[in-house]
Scaffold this active site. Structure first.
Site, PDB file in Angstrom:
ATOM      1  N   HIS A 109      47.610  36.339  34.891  1.00  0.00           N
ATOM      2  CA  HIS A 109      47.770  37.060  36.239  1.00  0.00           C
ATOM      3  C   HIS A 109      46.617  38.092  36.239  1.00  0.00           C
ATOM      4  CE1 HIS A 109      49.034  38.320  39.635  1.00  0.00           C
ATOM      5  NE2 HIS A 109      50.355  40.145  39.526  1.00  0.00           N
ATOM      6  N   ARG A 110      45.694  38.186  35.398  1.00  0.00           N
ATOM      7  CA  ARG A 110      44.541  39.325  35.133  1.00  0.00           C
ATOM      8  C   ARG A 110      43.017  37.548  36.503  1.00  0.00           C
ATOM      9  NH1 ARG A 110      42.946  39.835  28.891  1.00  0.00           N
ATOM     10  NH2 ARG A 110      43.710  37.652  29.689  1.00  0.00           N
TER      11      ARG A 110
END
Length: 442
Positions: free
Chosen positions: A415-416
């Site tokens: 998700h980064r």
């Protein structure tokens, strides 16, 4: 003057706590900011400091008690402050210093007498003076370090924990009441430098006390897998997106095209088809073909398309890599995937054949299951999980049920690098191509 010690507001939306430990006894003399009790909630463990110096007059709780915010747990008889002279020292302190000086005078005179008896300029005298000077500097340094630590608001138990974990309390920010350092603060500080393996360690009990046990050594592959997935799970914020694809037509295509592949010595599988489709998807969605470079605050985009295929072997999980997928036909991919899978089972995979992957596919459909959440293999940022396809009734435009072959897919991603909307679009695109493959597979 008696001072009531109450449970303060520990954290937002926390009204109760448990007394984890009582650090003083009735009649004890305590200093200001000295820890009195340890209190524990479902969010943290912290120490409650004394707001005044004095003597413990009463303790109204015991270890294990549940207490509420604002509840009185102890009473302290506050001690009047000592009067100090202009030098900042109390009369008692000066008197003590004077007595110590008087007690040391005879010894010092004796030392002087012995020194007078020694020849002037003696090497022994010079060595003795150097040693005494070095010792004095060392004592001053130790005293200074001790004083620095004594000024830090932390309970004895927290200080002991910091010593055990080799944590410098001067570098820890306190989150407890009055910025006191808690056990959780120390553990978190220690965890910043701990390896994933150290974070995962659990002290095991003696299981034999409950029954018969046996054990076997971890294989090298299992050790490597444990290390890699632990690192991934503790460093990558995972999100998993689920979707379903109607593969009725792709299955028809596979059966029609399979004889041609078999003549070339390969076997056309759904995995081979997915490898080809994913290569197209990586070109359309470049963030899924990237790696995160935190040290330089960069996202590294790759313009080559290497895809790993998770292989279940008797030795454990292996991930051979198919290189330059975008340049190969379905026939070539099918043959190469079959060869790599056989090498994995025969323990003949070379290290370089498991390196350089940009994306991974893990197909458990041959075993079963309806969905799972695969773990991203760093430095990759995504992995596609494939479960078992099953026939389901699907309603057509005229509201009539029709038997269709439905494939569950699971996409886990970092998700980064990848947002939820991008993850949903990527997986939906793959599903749409599976439902109508002829446009890109021929």
């Amino acid at each position: 003057m008696k001072r009531e010690i109450k449970i303060p507001e520990i954290a937002e939306n926390v009204d109760t706590a448990v007394v984890a430990g009582i650090l003083v006894s009735k009649g004890d003399e305590v200093k200001e900011d000295q820890s009195l009790v340890e209190i524990e909630t479902d969010k943290a463990t912290t120490d409650l400091p004394s707001p005044v110096a004095g003597v413990v007059d009463d303790i109204s709780v015991k270890e294990g008690d549940e207490v509420k915010v604002g509840q009185v747990i102890m009473v302290i008889e506050a001690k009047n402050g000592e009067e100090k002279d202009e030098s900042g020292e109390s009369d008692d302190t000066q008197e003590k210093a004077t007595k110590e000086e008087e007690n040391t005078e005879p010894e010092e005179r004796e030392d002087n007498k012995q020194t007078d008896d020694e020849p002037e300029g003696s090497d022994e005298t010079e060595d003795k003076e150097k040693n005494e000077s070095a010792k004095e500097q060392k004592d001053k340094k130790e005293e200074s370090e001790t004083k620095d630590l004594s000024d830090i608001p932390a309970a004895p138990s927290v200080r002991r924990l910091a010593r055990e974990l080799d944590v410098d309390l001067r570098k820890v920010s306190g989150t407890g009441p009055g910025n006191r350092i808690t056990a959780t603060d120390v553990k978190q500080s220690a965890g910043e430098t701990a390896t994933p393996e150290q974070k995962q360690r659990v002290e095991l009990p003696d299981f034999s006390q409950w029954g018969q046990t046996s054990s076997e050594s971890l294989t090298t592959i299992r050790k490597i897998t444990a290390k890699n997935v632990s690192q991934s799970w503790t460093t990558i914020p995972h999100v998993t997106q689920f979707d379903e694809a109607d593969i009725t037509r792709i299955e028809e295509f596979r059966k029609d095209y399979a004889p041609k592949v078999e003549k070339a010595g390969g076997k056309l599988t759904l995995t081979a088809i997915l490898v080809k489709i994913v290569a197209f998807a990586l070109q359309k969605f470049p963030r899924f073909n990237a790696s995160l470079d935190l040290e330089n605050s960069n996202i590294v985009f790759k313009h080559f398309y290497n895809i790993g295929i998770a292989a279940d072997t008797p030795q454990g999980l292996l991930v051979p890599v198919v290189r330059e997928v975008n340049t190969k036909s379905l026939q070539e991919l099918s043959s190469e995937i079959g060869e790599l899978a056989q090498k994995a089972r025969d323990k003949k995979l070379a290290p370089e054949e498991m390196q350089g992957g940009n994306f991974t596919i893990s197909n458990l459909g041959g075993i079963g299951g309806t969905a799972f959440t695969p773990i991203v293999l760093p430095p990759q940022v995504a992995i596609l999980g494939v479960s078992r396809a099953a026939y389901k009734p699907v309603y057509t435009d005229n509201d009539q049920p029709e038997k269709r072959l439905i494939l569950p897919l699971s996409l886990s991603y970092d998700h980064r690098v990848i947002d939820g909307a991008d993850g949903a679009r990527f997986l939906r695109w793959i599903c749409e191509v599976l439902e109508d493959p002829y446009a890109i597979l021929k």
